[in-house]
Design an enzyme around this catalytic site. Sequence first.
Site, PDB file in Angstrom:
ATOM      1  CB  SER A  22       9.044  32.671 -23.399  1.00 32.74           C
ATOM      2  OG  SER A  22       9.465  33.964 -23.784  1.00 32.74           O
ATOM      3  N   GLY A  79      11.586  30.100 -26.254  1.00 33.77           N
ATOM      4  CA  GLY A  79      12.784  30.033 -27.062  1.00 33.77           C
ATOM      5  C   GLY A  79      12.559  29.781 -28.534  1.00 33.77           C
ATOM      6  CG  ASN A 107      13.275  33.755 -29.189  1.00 35.83           C
ATOM      7  OD1 ASN A 107      13.776  34.418 -28.299  1.00 35.83           O
ATOM      8  ND2 ASN A 107      12.251  32.948 -28.984  1.00 35.83           N
ATOM      9  CG  ASP A 133      12.330  37.439 -14.049  1.00 33.43           C
ATOM     10  OD1 ASP A 133      11.512  38.299 -14.453  1.00 33.43           O
ATOM     11  OD2 ASP A 133      12.310  36.268 -14.446  1.00 33.43           O
ATOM     12  CG  HIS A 143       9.443  36.021 -18.471  1.00 39.76           C
ATOM     13  ND1 HIS A 143      10.603  35.736 -17.793  1.00 39.76           N
ATOM     14  CD2 HIS A 143       9.555  35.416 -19.682  1.00 39.76           C
ATOM     15  CE1 HIS A 143      11.380  34.984 -18.547  1.00 39.76           C
ATOM     16  NE2 HIS A 143      10.762  34.779 -19.694  1.00 39.76           N
TER      17      HIS A 143
END
Length: 228
Positions: free
Chosen positions: A56, A93, A121, A202, A205
């Site tokens: 990502s 992901g 990940n 958020d 990122h």
Amino acid sequence: MRKALLFAALVALCACRQQPQSSNEPTQQSTTAGPAAPQTAAPQPTGPVIACFGDSLTAGLGVDPGQTYPDDLQRALDGRSLHYRVVNLGVSGDTTQDGLARLPLLLARKPALVVLELGANDGLRGLPVAITESNLARIIEALQQAGTRVVLAGMTLPPNYGPDYIRSFSTIYPRLAKKYKVTLIPFLLEGVAGDTRWMQRDGLHPNAEGCERVAQNVLKAIEPLLRS
């Protein structure tokens, strides 16, 4: 506070998967009947391909088209009269196993250089370090056999994963860089993670400005290779 924000940024790597985007390439459009107004297409970058291959952080989850770090990298190269075409092959992901599965797509682009950003990940899911290292090694070996230069982007893990696992995970990247004699970016998000100025609202990122800083981290590593 910085560790908490860094943890949030790393957790974001496990977000829902999205299809890779190819930076600086024309998109296919449907045709309609009747004459179309003449348009002047923007010139497309030319030259050898630099493929940004990752999850990502490479895909640019949460930023507008044209604001991913590969897009910023393309602009930085253009501004330095370095004639390369940057292609974004990031999928949110992705693990290193997913990267192996997408390796034929990467090799089909015949890249001159690959920025390899995978593994976080794996760590967040607690996968065995040996598997992560083996997968990354296989990707590097395949690229080098194809005559492609590799720049390896390192990642880190939050402290609650335990000192033993973190220590083992953190040694993957420098060990592979030494073994295969590839350029290492110790931490892709250096100077970005944990700083609310460069992160999205958020807290997960990098925002557009943060992606620009990530691009500078990458540029610093690859520019000597492109000029050599």
